[in-house]
Design an enzyme around this catalytic site. Structure first.
Site, mmCIF file in Angstrom:
data_model
loop_
_atom_site.group_PDB
_atom_site.id
_atom_site.type_symbol
_atom_site.label_atom_id
_atom_site.label_comp_id
_atom_site.label_asym_id
_atom_site.label_seq_id
_atom_site.Cartn_x
_atom_site.Cartn_y
_atom_site.Cartn_z
ATOM 1 N N ARG A 1 0.765 -1.392 0.118
ATOM 2 C CA ARG A 1 0.118 0.055 -0.057
ATOM 3 C C ARG A 1 0.814 1.458 -0.050
ATOM 4 N NH1 ARG A 1 -0.395 1.413 5.503
ATOM 5 N NH2 ARG A 1 -2.269 2.600 5.174
ATOM 6 N N ARG B 1 -3.427 10.555 2.910
ATOM 7 C CA ARG B 1 -4.233 10.834 3.723
ATOM 8 C C ARG B 1 -5.080 11.826 3.214
ATOM 9 N NH1 ARG B 1 -0.035 11.670 8.855
ATOM 10 N NH2 ARG B 1 0.824 9.524 8.822
ATOM 11 N N ARG C 1 19.768 -4.184 2.709
ATOM 12 C CA ARG C 1 20.416 -3.030 2.223
ATOM 13 C C ARG C 1 21.192 -2.489 3.263
ATOM 14 N NH1 ARG C 1 16.578 0.788 1.176
ATOM 15 N NH2 ARG C 1 15.148 -0.379 2.398
ATOM 16 N N ARG D 1 17.814 11.358 1.309
ATOM 17 C CA ARG D 1 17.363 12.336 2.441
ATOM 18 C C ARG D 1 18.568 13.071 3.040
ATOM 19 N NH1 ARG D 1 14.131 8.721 6.596
ATOM 20 N NH2 ARG D 1 15.713 6.836 6.669
ATOM 21 N N GLU E 1 22.041 10.954 3.289
ATOM 22 C CA GLU E 1 21.864 9.394 3.413
ATOM 23 C C GLU E 1 21.746 8.774 2.006
ATOM 24 O OE1 GLU E 1 19.022 7.935 6.120
ATOM 25 O OE2 GLU E 1 18.391 6.395 4.751
ATOM 26 N N TYR F 1 13.151 -6.676 9.850
ATOM 27 C CA TYR F 1 13.313 -5.361 10.324
ATOM 28 C C TYR F 1 12.201 -4.864 11.664
ATOM 29 C CZ TYR F 1 12.996 -0.301 10.995
ATOM 30 O OH TYR F 1 13.146 0.924 11.488
ATOM 31 N N ASP G 1 11.217 -2.287 14.290
ATOM 32 C CA ASP G 1 11.355 -0.831 15.002
ATOM 33 C C ASP G 1 11.915 -1.076 16.655
ATOM 34 O OD1 ASP G 1 11.107 1.346 13.205
ATOM 35 O OD2 ASP G 1 8.898 0.896 13.484
HETATM 36 P P1 FAD Z 1 21.006 -3.807 16.656
HETATM 37 O O1 FAD Z 1 20.754 -2.651 17.342
HETATM 38 O O2 FAD Z 1 21.444 -3.991 15.145
HETATM 39 O O3 FAD Z 1 21.922 -4.828 17.535
HETATM 40 C C1 FAD Z 1 22.885 -5.839 17.406
HETATM 41 C C2 FAD Z 1 24.252 -5.891 18.083
HETATM 42 O O4 FAD Z 1 24.726 -6.984 17.743
HETATM 43 C C3 FAD Z 1 24.936 -4.774 17.372
HETATM 44 O O5 FAD Z 1 25.363 -3.891 18.467
HETATM 45 C C4 FAD Z 1 26.229 -5.562 16.806
HETATM 46 O O6 FAD Z 1 27.436 -4.885 16.746
HETATM 47 C C5 FAD Z 1 26.028 -6.717 17.848
HETATM 48 N N1 FAD Z 1 26.622 -8.177 17.139
HETATM 49 C C6 FAD Z 1 26.432 -8.401 15.736
HETATM 50 N N2 FAD Z 1 27.348 -9.580 15.551
HETATM 51 C C7 FAD Z 1 28.139 -9.609 16.538
HETATM 52 C C8 FAD Z 1 29.062 -10.609 16.834
HETATM 53 N N3 FAD Z 1 29.471 -11.372 16.120
HETATM 54 N N4 FAD Z 1 29.652 -10.586 18.181
HETATM 55 C C9 FAD Z 1 29.372 -9.647 19.029
HETATM 56 N N5 FAD Z 1 28.241 -8.680 18.671
HETATM 57 C C10 FAD Z 1 27.750 -8.754 17.710
HETATM 58 N N6 FAD Z 1 13.554 1.967 14.891
HETATM 59 C C11 FAD Z 1 12.603 2.733 15.449
HETATM 60 O O7 FAD Z 1 11.859 2.667 16.273
HETATM 61 N N7 FAD Z 1 12.744 4.264 14.924
HETATM 62 C C12 FAD Z 1 13.669 4.308 14.090
HETATM 63 O O8 FAD Z 1 13.514 5.754 13.499
HETATM 64 C C13 FAD Z 1 14.492 3.496 13.520
HETATM 65 N N8 FAD Z 1 15.200 3.970 12.519
HETATM 66 C C14 FAD Z 1 16.277 3.115 12.100
HETATM 67 C C15 FAD Z 1 17.065 3.315 10.837
HETATM 68 C C16 FAD Z 1 17.817 2.462 10.461
HETATM 69 C C17 FAD Z 1 19.245 2.835 9.443
HETATM 70 C C18 FAD Z 1 18.170 1.189 11.285
HETATM 71 C C19 FAD Z 1 18.981 0.128 10.534
HETATM 72 C C20 FAD Z 1 17.236 0.559 12.227
HETATM 73 C C21 FAD Z 1 16.282 1.779 12.600
HETATM 74 N N9 FAD Z 1 15.358 1.443 13.531
HETATM 75 C C22 FAD Z 1 14.636 2.463 14.053
HETATM 76 C C23 FAD Z 1 15.452 0.234 14.126
HETATM 77 C C24 FAD Z 1 16.379 0.197 15.608
HETATM 78 O O9 FAD Z 1 17.634 0.236 15.333
HETATM 79 C C25 FAD Z 1 16.125 -1.577 15.768
HETATM 80 O O10 FAD Z 1 14.972 -1.655 16.502
HETATM 81 C C26 FAD Z 1 17.034 -2.042 16.724
HETATM 82 O O11 FAD Z 1 18.509 -1.867 16.014
HETATM 83 C C27 FAD Z 1 16.902 -3.344 16.930
HETATM 84 O O12 FAD Z 1 17.794 -3.923 18.083
HETATM 85 P P2 FAD Z 1 18.471 -5.022 17.892
HETATM 86 O O13 FAD Z 1 19.169 -5.196 19.401
HETATM 87 O O14 FAD Z 1 17.728 -6.117 17.474
HETATM 88 O O15 FAD Z 1 19.928 -5.064 16.849
#
Ligand code: FAD
Ligand code: NA
Length: 389
Positions: free
Chosen positions: A175, A179, A258, A289, A312, A360, A362
């Site tokens: 979608r 709005r 990506r 952006r 970006e 993905y 948030d």
């Molecule tokens: P991550 O934050 O990616 O943490 C994973 C960690 O594991 C990292 O620190 C990494 O270094 C570690 N790791 C990986 N492999 C290894 C290894 N072999 N040994 C040791 N450590 C390791 N969320 C929102 O709510 N609002 C937003 O506006 C938003 N914008 C975003 C923009 C971008 C570009 C991205 C990529 C994400 C965005 N997010 C946003 C999502 C948010 O970043 C995620 O919710 C969050 O990253 C999820 O947390 P996580 O712990 O699953 O992963």
């Protein structure tokens, strides 16, 4: 090994698991991260010269309608009343996003009522009525009509994927929200805001507990480390939040992602664009952006002599790039199923988070999903000896 639980990755998923396990369950937790800071992709730091808080891995806006998550995060930080809005710069003119009645009336130089605008978009979308679009370009036209699609979506999406939308599968979009009001608030959630004293203060408070031992610059796959995969798996329960394909040494092939490139610039002016995010949907501009970080915190007393912007760029990730958004092709989905089967067989390892589930998430979703893992898997295991996975 003097620890009850090893958490690999200190992003919001790992932090939530570690915090609950330590504070609520009294477990000794070792949390490792290969980066030199904790917090995963939500990490931020103050740009040196200006002191302006910069989100190192792309702009992060917190928003949620999940009351449990909202109550939980407020234990570690208060939130500002920041409300996110996005604008887009098309052919030398600036329009509000997401596409709303203001965008439509500005674009068509009109004063349509909601009903008139609805009729117009329906008529324009009718160009491909009754067809079954196979590519993203046709799908976009069928959803919102050619004029708005070509102005605001076509090249923006093309740049995000580095692919002509005619060569992208229609399934990427189901979608395109339009709005028929002037509301251009970006998120619809009950709660929204930014951490008052920054992301890193929030994230560090989550890990600040005597039972949590954080080890940075520590890669789980570096066998010379005390808490490496080869040393801990089978010895102590593990919550793994790194890439699932990496865990299994890419045995089922690489999952595709990506990534984004961020180019930071400090400008000697107070204000560059008057808002935090400006999209660039035209073909002749290579970036998607520009973020201007001072606008995320209008309540702060930032310098008026300079501002920090980030352009970006979006592209497919190669090995060694930061994986950001799952591409999720049919081939990826098949590999993921195979990895899930392997993950089930790892009886002392739970896979979670954005990278561990190839999904993905948030921030509020990562936190919610970590709280569920604690309730449904980790607590039953430690309190009544239920199998971990
Ligand atoms: P991550 O934050 O990616 O943490 C994973 C960690 O594991 C990292 O620190 C990494 O270094 C570690 N790791 C990986 N492999 C290894 C290894 N072999 N040994 C040791 N450590 C390791 N969320 C929102 O709510 N609002 C937003 O506006 C938003 N914008 C975003 C923009 C971008 C570009 C991205 C990529 C994400 C965005 N997010 C946003 C999502 C948010 O970043 C995620 O919710 C969050 O990253 C999820 O947390 P996580 O712990 O699953 O992963
Ligand atoms: Na498992």
């Amino acid at each position: 090994m003097n620890t009850d639980l090893v958490v690999v990755g200190s992003g919001l998923f790992g932090l939530t698991v570690a915090e609950r396990a330590a504070r609520e369950m009294g477990l000794k937790v070792t949390m490792i991260d290969r980066r030199s800071h904790l917090g995963g992709n939500a990490y931020s730091e103050n740009e040196e010269r200006t002191g302006i808080e910069v989100h190192r891995y792309g702009a992060h806006l917190f928003h949620t309608s999940n009351e449990r998550v909202w109550e939980y995060v407020n234990r570690f930080t208060a939130f500002t009343n920041y409300v996110h809005r996005v604008y887009t710069r098309h052919k030398g003119e600036v329009f509000p996003m997401p596409i709303n009645l203001g965008t439509i009336n500005q674009f068509f130089r009109a004063a349509y009522s909601p009903g008139e605008a609805r009729d117009l978009i329906r008529e324009q979308a009718g160009e491909l009525a009754g067809t079954d679009p196979q590519n993203l370009n046709d799908k976009g036209i069928q959803l919102i009509g050619r004029p708005l699609y070509e102005a605001f979506i076509k090249h923006y999406t093309g740049k995000q994927w580095q692919t002509d939308p005619k060569d992208l599968p229609a399934s990427i979009i189901s979608r395109l929200p339009v709005r028929y009001t002037y509301d251009n608030r970006y998120f619809n959630d009950t709660h929204e805001g930014l951490p008052v004293d920054g992301y890193t203060a929030w994230l560090e408070r989550m890990a600040d507990h005597p039972n949590i031992d954080v080890r940075l610059d520590t890669d789980f796959f570096d066998d010379s480390q005390e808490f490496s995969k080869s040393n801990v798996v089978g010895q102590v329960p593990v919550v793994y939040t790194g890439p699932v394909d990496r865990y299994f040494d890419y045995a089922q092939g690489d999952l595709s992602w990506r990534t984004i490139d961020l180019e930071e610039e400090v400008l000697d002016i107070e204000d560059f664009q008057g808002t935090s995010v400006m999209n660039y949907p035209d073909e002749d501009v290579p970036f998607t952006r520009i973020h201007e970080f001072r606008h995320f915190h209008p309540e702060r007393d930032y310098t008026k002599d300079a501002t920090v912007i980030m352009r970006e760029f979006s592209r497919f990730a190669e090995k060694g790039d930061e994986p950001y958004y799952p591409v999720n092709t049919q081939a990826d989905r098949e590999k993921l199923l195979a990895y899930r089967d392997l993950a089930k067989e790892e009886s002392s390892v739970l896979f979670g988070g954005r990278l561990g589930t190839y999904k993905y998430l948030d921030m509020h979703m990562a936190i919610g999903s970590a709280l569920s893992m604690v309730d449904n898997k980790i607590a039953p295991h430690f309190t009544s000896g239920a199998p971990l996975s």
